[in-house]
Design a protein around this motif. Structure first.
Motif, PDB file in Angstrom:
ATOM      1  N   ARG A 203     104.557-123.012 -82.675  1.00 11.47           N
ATOM      2  CA  ARG A 203     105.912-123.221 -82.186  1.00 11.47           C
ATOM      3  C   ARG A 203     106.311-124.686 -82.134  1.00 11.47           C
ATOM      4  O   ARG A 203     107.432-124.994 -81.725  1.00 11.47           O
ATOM      5  CB  ARG A 203     106.071-122.602 -80.792  1.00 11.47           C
ATOM      6  CG  ARG A 203     105.777-121.111 -80.751  1.00 11.47           C
ATOM      7  CD  ARG A 203     106.019-120.538 -79.373  1.00 11.47           C
ATOM      8  NE  ARG A 203     107.399-120.706 -78.964  1.00 11.47           N
ATOM      9  CZ  ARG A 203     107.885-120.289 -77.788  1.00 11.47           C
ATOM     10  NH1 ARG A 203     107.094-119.676 -76.931  1.00 11.47           N
ATOM     11  NH2 ARG A 203     109.150-120.491 -77.470  1.00 11.47           N
ATOM     12  N   GLU A 204     105.419-125.616 -82.484  1.00  7.78           N
ATOM     13  CA  GLU A 204     105.709-127.034 -82.366  1.00  7.78           C
ATOM     14  C   GLU A 204     105.571-127.712 -83.730  1.00  7.78           C
ATOM     15  O   GLU A 204     104.777-127.296 -84.577  1.00  7.78           O
ATOM     16  CB  GLU A 204     104.767-127.703 -81.365  1.00  7.78           C
ATOM     17  CG  GLU A 204     104.920-127.194 -79.943  1.00  7.78           C
ATOM     18  CD  GLU A 204     103.954-127.867 -78.993  1.00  7.78           C
ATOM     19  OE1 GLU A 204     103.170-128.733 -79.471  1.00  7.78           O
ATOM     20  OE2 GLU A 204     103.967-127.538 -77.784  1.00  7.78           O
ATOM     21  N   ILE A 205     106.358-128.769 -83.908  1.00  7.68           N
ATOM     22  CA  ILE A 205     106.293-129.603 -85.099  1.00  7.68           C
ATOM     23  C   ILE A 205     106.525-131.044 -84.650  1.00  7.68           C
ATOM     24  O   ILE A 205     107.394-131.324 -83.815  1.00  7.68           O
ATOM     25  CB  ILE A 205     107.341-129.176 -86.144  1.00  7.68           C
ATOM     26  CG1 ILE A 205     107.252-130.077 -87.380  1.00  7.68           C
ATOM     27  CG2 ILE A 205     108.738-129.159 -85.573  1.00  7.68           C
ATOM     28  CD1 ILE A 205     108.138-129.612 -88.520  1.00  7.68           C
TER      29      ILE A 205
ATOM     30  N   PHE B  56     109.264-131.575 -81.694  1.00  6.12           N
ATOM     31  CA  PHE B  56     110.268-130.519 -81.564  1.00  6.12           C
ATOM     32  C   PHE B  56     109.557-129.189 -81.358  1.00  6.12           C
ATOM     33  O   PHE B  56     108.451-128.970 -81.891  1.00  6.12           O
ATOM     34  CB  PHE B  56     111.152-130.439 -82.811  1.00  6.12           C
ATOM     35  CG  PHE B  56     111.874-131.720 -83.132  1.00  6.12           C
ATOM     36  CD1 PHE B  56     113.100-132.008 -82.545  1.00  6.12           C
ATOM     37  CD2 PHE B  56     111.320-132.647 -84.015  1.00  6.12           C
ATOM     38  CE1 PHE B  56     113.761-133.187 -82.843  1.00  6.12           C
ATOM     39  CE2 PHE B  56     111.984-133.820 -84.309  1.00  6.12           C
ATOM     40  CZ  PHE B  56     113.217-134.093 -83.729  1.00  6.12           C
ATOM     41  N   ALA B  57     110.193-128.314 -80.593  1.00 10.07           N
ATOM     42  CA  ALA B  57     109.635-126.981 -80.331  1.00 10.07           C
ATOM     43  C   ALA B  57     110.707-125.932 -80.644  1.00 10.07           C
ATOM     44  O   ALA B  57     111.865-126.085 -80.243  1.00 10.07           O
ATOM     45  CB  ALA B  57     109.180-126.870 -78.870  1.00 10.07           C
ATOM     46  N   PHE B  58     110.261-124.881 -81.354  1.00 12.87           N
ATOM     47  CA  PHE B  58     111.173-123.799 -81.742  1.00 12.87           C
ATOM     48  C   PHE B  58     110.497-122.467 -81.460  1.00 12.87           C
ATOM     49  O   PHE B  58     109.340-122.410 -81.019  1.00 12.87           O
ATOM     50  CB  PHE B  58     111.549-123.910 -83.223  1.00 12.87           C
ATOM     51  CG  PHE B  58     112.213-125.217 -83.577  1.00 12.87           C
ATOM     52  CD1 PHE B  58     113.526-125.461 -83.225  1.00 12.87           C
ATOM     53  CD2 PHE B  58     111.513-126.216 -84.250  1.00 12.87           C
ATOM     54  CE1 PHE B  58     114.142-126.659 -83.537  1.00 12.87           C
ATOM     55  CE2 PHE B  58     112.130-127.413 -84.580  1.00 12.87           C
ATOM     56  CZ  PHE B  58     113.453-127.634 -84.226  1.00 12.87           C
ATOM     57  N   ASP B  59     111.213-121.381 -81.736  1.00 12.95           N
ATOM     58  CA  ASP B  59     110.645-120.049 -81.536  1.00 12.95           C
ATOM     59  C   ASP B  59     109.491-119.784 -82.497  1.00 12.95           C
ATOM     60  O   ASP B  59     108.567-119.032 -82.164  1.00 12.95           O
ATOM     61  CB  ASP B  59     111.729-118.982 -81.718  1.00 12.95           C
ATOM     62  CG  ASP B  59     112.781-119.068 -80.637  1.00 12.95           C
ATOM     63  OD1 ASP B  59     112.505-118.623 -79.519  1.00 12.95           O
ATOM     64  OD2 ASP B  59     113.878-119.597 -80.920  1.00 12.95           O
ATOM     65  N   LYS B  60     109.560-120.352 -83.667  1.00  8.20           N
ATOM     66  CA  LYS B  60     108.482-120.189 -84.641  1.00  8.20           C
ATOM     67  C   LYS B  60     108.570-121.314 -85.650  1.00  8.20           C
ATOM     68  O   LYS B  60     109.667-121.703 -86.076  1.00  8.20           O
ATOM     69  CB  LYS B  60     108.595-118.835 -85.373  1.00  8.20           C
ATOM     70  CG  LYS B  60     107.348-118.406 -86.083  1.00  8.20           C
ATOM     71  CD  LYS B  60     106.270-117.958 -85.099  1.00  8.20           C
ATOM     72  CE  LYS B  60     105.056-117.382 -85.805  1.00  8.20           C
ATOM     73  NZ  LYS B  60     104.022-116.941 -84.858  1.00  8.20           N
ATOM     74  N   VAL B  61     107.399-121.861 -86.033  1.00  9.33           N
ATOM     75  CA  VAL B  61     107.328-122.906 -87.046  1.00  9.33           C
ATOM     76  C   VAL B  61     106.420-122.404 -88.157  1.00  9.33           C
ATOM     77  O   VAL B  61     105.271-121.994 -87.894  1.00  9.33           O
ATOM     78  CB  VAL B  61     106.796-124.228 -86.449  1.00  9.33           C
ATOM     79  CG1 VAL B  61     106.634-125.271 -87.549  1.00  9.33           C
ATOM     80  CG2 VAL B  61     107.734-124.739 -85.364  1.00  9.33           C
ATOM     81  N   PHE B  62     106.936-122.420 -89.371  1.00  9.39           N
ATOM     82  CA  PHE B  62     106.177-121.976 -90.536  1.00  9.39           C
ATOM     83  C   PHE B  62     105.779-123.192 -91.355  1.00  9.39           C
ATOM     84  O   PHE B  62     106.641-123.990 -91.753  1.00  9.39           O
ATOM     85  CB  PHE B  62     107.030-121.018 -91.395  1.00  9.39           C
ATOM     86  CG  PHE B  62     107.413-119.750 -90.683  1.00  9.39           C
ATOM     87  CD1 PHE B  62     106.522-118.696 -90.587  1.00  9.39           C
ATOM     88  CD2 PHE B  62     108.656-119.622 -90.080  1.00  9.39           C
ATOM     89  CE1 PHE B  62     106.871-117.537 -89.925  1.00  9.39           C
ATOM     90  CE2 PHE B  62     109.011-118.470 -89.421  1.00  9.39           C
ATOM     91  CZ  PHE B  62     108.120-117.423 -89.336  1.00  9.39           C
ATOM     92  N   GLU B  63     104.490-123.314 -91.577  1.00  9.51           N
ATOM     93  CA  GLU B  63     103.968-124.436 -92.339  1.00  9.51           C
ATOM     94  C   GLU B  63     104.207-124.212 -93.833  1.00  9.51           C
ATOM     95  O   GLU B  63     104.579-123.107 -94.266  1.00  9.51           O
ATOM     96  CB  GLU B  63     102.483-124.602 -92.034  1.00  9.51           C
ATOM     97  CG  GLU B  63     102.195-124.880 -90.563  1.00  9.51           C
ATOM     98  CD  GLU B  63     100.720-125.074 -90.295  1.00  9.51           C
ATOM     99  OE1 GLU B  63      99.976-125.308 -91.268  1.00  9.51           O
ATOM    100  OE2 GLU B  63     100.312-124.990 -89.120  1.00  9.51           O
ATOM    101  N   PRO B  64     103.992-125.224 -94.690  1.00 15.44           N
ATOM    102  CA  PRO B  64     104.292-125.069 -96.136  1.00 15.44           C
ATOM    103  C   PRO B  64     103.547-123.943 -96.819  1.00 15.44           C
ATOM    104  O   PRO B  64     104.029-123.392 -97.807  1.00 15.44           O
ATOM    105  CB  PRO B  64     103.895-126.439 -96.702  1.00 15.44           C
ATOM    106  CG  PRO B  64     104.051-127.378 -95.562  1.00 15.44           C
ATOM    107  CD  PRO B  64     103.658-126.613 -94.336  1.00 15.44           C
ATOM    108  N   HIS B  65     102.375-123.581 -96.322  1.00 13.42           N
ATOM    109  CA  HIS B  65     101.608-122.520 -97.000  1.00 13.42           C
ATOM    110  C   HIS B  65     102.045-121.121 -96.550  1.00 13.42           C
ATOM    111  O   HIS B  65     101.478-120.120 -97.008  1.00 13.42           O
ATOM    112  CB  HIS B  65     100.114-122.719 -96.722  1.00 13.42           C
ATOM    113  CG  HIS B  65      99.782-122.712 -95.255  1.00 13.42           C
ATOM    114  ND1 HIS B  65      99.683-121.570 -94.498  1.00 13.42           N
ATOM    115  CD2 HIS B  65      99.532-123.750 -94.389  1.00 13.42           C
ATOM    116  CE1 HIS B  65      99.392-121.867 -93.245  1.00 13.42           C
ATOM    117  NE2 HIS B  65      99.290-123.208 -93.149  1.00 13.42           N
ATOM    118  N   SER B  66     103.022-120.996 -95.692  1.00 13.90           N
ATOM    119  CA  SER B  66     103.480-119.678 -95.232  1.00 13.90           C
ATOM    120  C   SER B  66     104.160-118.930 -96.375  1.00 13.90           C
ATOM    121  O   SER B  66     104.889-119.514 -97.192  1.00 13.90           O
ATOM    122  CB  SER B  66     104.459-119.825 -94.062  1.00 13.90           C
ATOM    123  OG  SER B  66     103.831-120.475 -92.972  1.00 13.90           O
ATOM    124  N   THR B  67     103.921-117.645 -96.414  1.00 10.29           N
ATOM    125  CA  THR B  67     104.496-116.813 -97.485  1.00 10.29           C
ATOM    126  C   THR B  67     105.807-116.189 -97.014  1.00 10.29           C
ATOM    127  O   THR B  67     106.167-116.227 -95.832  1.00 10.29           O
ATOM    128  CB  THR B  67     103.506-115.710 -97.886  1.00 10.29           C
ATOM    129  OG1 THR B  67     103.254-114.878 -96.738  1.00 10.29           O
ATOM    130  CG2 THR B  67     102.187-116.313 -98.360  1.00 10.29           C
TER     131      THR B  67
END
Length: 718
Positions: free
Chosen positions: A391-393, A413-424
């Motif tokens: 949830r953090e970046i 920054f904090a959000f409901d969900k953080v997807f890293e570059p390798h996320s599909t």
């Protein structure tokens, strides 16, 4: 042998008479005889030829005057017109100026009148000088005229006599002709009678021959019939003998069969006894089966009641699930923000800076180690400290101050969900699928992708051509169809329809239309009673399968407005909005619902100096319109946040742009909203990424209220 017919004396007499009659022309035999009593009327048909001269007469006309073109008898020569004696030349010359009346024909009253001669003086002469001579000449001329008239009178008398003679001859000829016609008619009548008698005799002879032939034929047929009867009797006799032999053999066989049947009867009697015992056993088993059937029917009735109770419980559980699912979504927040960082692409690597060393260097740059090294040089300093909830970046930046000291800045920054570059794509949709479920439950759902140009918004929303790279729009539609199929077992029936719009330079275009853009003026209309938003003159297509949605997305993508900027070679210069409307009805419970799913791909947000659009008037106008609409979106979200904090009746500026006005019902408290923030991993885009992160944080801290379920009455209105 048949007897020959006797000669008939009447037939021989007829032949003798017919031989004595002269042969006539076949055409004359076909003419009718002239009536004996019509002697005073001339016939209108052609006359019969005269036997002596063998010349046909001309057609007779009604009246006594007949013109005969060819003479048939000898007589006087044809009459000619009488002519007077020729005058002398001198006399003719002297009388050229005189005029007289023409002579009249014989028989007229003026035939004896004398012509009047008018004297005229001759030119060059004087009448007074030779008076006696002129009188003599006049007397001579008068005598000559008198002689001419006398000759003409004589000729006229002679001509009249000749005409009377000719008329007498003509009358005689006509009488002869009538007599010959009567004779010819009598001969024809006699000939017809003889021929009739001959025909009667011939017919009698033919009848006798036929009668004799019939008698002979009857005798021959009787003879053949007798022969056939004889052969049939012989055949019947042979068949009777054969049947007799066969019956004898049959009797022998029957005797043997009777012997065998006697033995078989004993065996059958024994079998009947055994079968009766079996029937008794089967009757007992049947009674037991009837009892079991009654028990089974009782159990089945009990099971059906239980099934109905379970179905009722399932429907109640479905209603409870909907409530709990909505509660979970509300606990998560009606407006949520996801952050996704795209991976570094091959186009992001600076291969061009190493191309000067030749092809060998280029080949070394394309190796995995060189690619990794180049990626590290262009990559921004972004870390993801929350490895559990993701949830953090954290974004870091280092710079050198004017004094030469290194300065390092860090933003978390904090959000409901953080997807890293390798996320599909499937991992990203896993978090969004619950919102698709809410859409089938009757809620309005809005998912929009935000970020700068080239950050991966279109890939996130629309995806690639394969199933693994499919975006949020096709996956959400497929999820909706799967949920609808599962809910069919619980009595729900759904109908779906979709539309695809584009907002370009504050103008709405129909991406599924057939005509050119800007040909129709589309207006946005909100129905606050039903919570539905409609756009006029757009194509709303019924959807029956997810594959149909993929085809519509491909069509819309080909019609969408794109252009090249410094930030992206194919930058989306417009906002695209895909709307899926779902209507559901449960006939078992009588429940109805209506929801909509808005999937929005926003245009790229970047500053003018970064995009290079300031040098192109068209690109400048597009960028200004994009930034204006995104700024209006931020103002709407800020106003919603202030209103959610209880700062009074805050005005929400939905009408500041077409984008916010179109998404009014999706951004208000009647909807569940998800914002997917797309970031570029490049260090050169760090400032743009920070602006996007700050805007997403502002959205994430906004509270827009509680979503309301959209119900649809029986007549179709909410």
């Amino acid at each position: 042998m048949s007897r020959l017919p006797r000669p008939n004396p009447d037939i021989d007499r007829h032949h003798q008479l017919s031989s004595s009659v002269p042969t006539m022309n076949s055409t004359n035999l076909k003419r009718k005889a002239v009536d004996d009593g019509a002697t005073d009327v001339q016939p209108r048909k052609r006359l019969a030829p005269i036997p002596e001269s063998k010349q046909p007469l001309q057609d007779s006309k009604t009246g006594p005057n007949i013109n005969i073109t060819k003479r048939t008898t000898t007589g006087p020569p044809p009459l000619t017109r009488p002519r007077g004696p020729p005058l002398s030349t001198a006399t003719t010359r002297r009388t050229t100026r005189a005029t007289s009346a023409p002579p009249t024909r014989p028989g007229s009253s003026a035939s004896t009148s004398r012509p009047t001669v008018t004297r005229r003086p001759i030119a060059g002469r004087t009448p007074s000088g030779s008076g006696a001579t002129n009188d003599q000449r006049f007397n001579a001329l008068q005598q000559q005229v008198t002689s001419i008239e006398t000759a003409r009178a004589a000729d006229a008398a002679r001509l009249a006599a000749d005409m009377e003679a000719e008329r007498a001859k003509l009358s005689e000829l006509q009488e002869n002709h009538l007599a010959l016609s009567r004779e010819l008619a009598a001969a024809k009548t006699q000939d017809i009678d003889r021929r009739r008698e001959l025909a009667d005799a011939s017919e009698e002879i033919d009848q006798l021959k036929k009668k004799h032939a019939n008698i002979v034929m009857d005798l021959e047929m009787d003879l053949k019939k007798k022969d056939r009867e004889n052969r049939e009797l012989k055949e019947d006799l042979r068949m009777a003998k054969s049947d007799l032999e066969r019956e004898r053999e049959t009797v022998s066989t029957l005797k043997a069969t009777v012997s065998h049947q006697s033995t078989a009867q004993i065996t059958f009697t024994t079998q009947i006894t055994a079968l009766q015992a079996q029937v008794t056993a089967l009757q007992t088993a049947l009674d037991m089966s009837s009892n079991q059937k009654s028990n089974t029917e009782l159990k089945l009735e009990t099971a059906q009641k239980r099934i109905e109770e379970l179905e009722q419980e399932t429907r109640q559980a479905e209603t409870l699930r909907r409530k709990l699912h909505n509660m979970v979504q509300e606990l998560k927040g009606n407006i949520r923000v996801f952050c996704r960082v795209r991976p570094i692409l091959a186009s992001d690597l600076p291969f061009s800076s190493h191309s000067s060393s030749g092809s060998d260097c280029g080949s070394r740059s394309s190796s995995p180690d060189d690619t990794q090294r180049l990626a590290e040089t262009v990559k921004a300093d972004i870390v993801y400290p929350d490895k559990l909830d993701h949830r953090e970046i954290v974004v870091s930046s280092s710079s050198e101050s004017a004094t030469g000291q290194e300065r390092k800045d860090e933003w978390a920054f904090a959000f409901d969900k953080v997807f890293e570059p390798h996320s599909t794509q499937s991992e990203v949709f896993e978090e969004i699928s619950q919102l698709a479920q809410s859409c089938t439950d009757g809620y309005n759902v809005c998912v929009f992708a935000y970020g700068q140009t080239g950050s991966g918004k279109s890939f996130t929303m629309e995806g690639g051509p394969t199933d693994a790279t499919a975006g949020m729009i096709p996956r959400a539609v497929e999820q909706v169809f799967e949920v609808a199929d599962e809910l069919k077992k619980k009595g729900w029936e759904y109908t779906m329809e979709g539309q695809m719009l584009e907002i370009y330079n504050e103008t709405i275009n129909d991406l599924l239309g057939k005509g050119e853009f800007d040909k129709k003026k589309h207006e946005i209309k909100h129905d606050f009673k039903t919570g539905r938003t409609t756009v006029t003159d757009v194509n709303v297509l019924p959807l029956s399968s997810p594959s149909q949605v993929r085809s519509l997305l491909a069509l819309a993508q080909s019609r969408r407005t794109v252009a090249s900027t410094l930030m992206n070679e194919r930058s989306s210069r417009s906002h695209s909005v895909f709307t899926l409307r779902i209507r559901g009805e449960n006939k078992m419970t009588g429940e109805t619902c209506e929801g909509s799913l808005n999937l929005v791909d926003l245009a790229g947000s970047e500053r003018l100096e970064k995009s290079g659009a300031g040098s192109d008037k068209e690109r400048l106008r597009e960028t200004q319109a994009i930034n204006k609409s995104l700024s209006a979106l931020g103002d709407v979200i800020a106003a919603l946040g202030e209103k959610g904090e209880g700062k009074g009746d805050k005005h929400i500026p939905y009408r500041n742009s077409k984008l916010t006005y179109l998404l009014q019902n999706s951004l208000s408290g009647n909807s569940k909203t998800l914002m997917v923030l797309n970031l570029s991993p490049l260090a050169t885009h760090l400032n743009e990424s920070l602006c996007s992160l700050r805007f997403a944080t502002k959205v994430n801290n906004t509270t827009i209220g509680t979503a309301k379920k959209q119900l649809r009455a029986a007549n179709g209105s909410a």
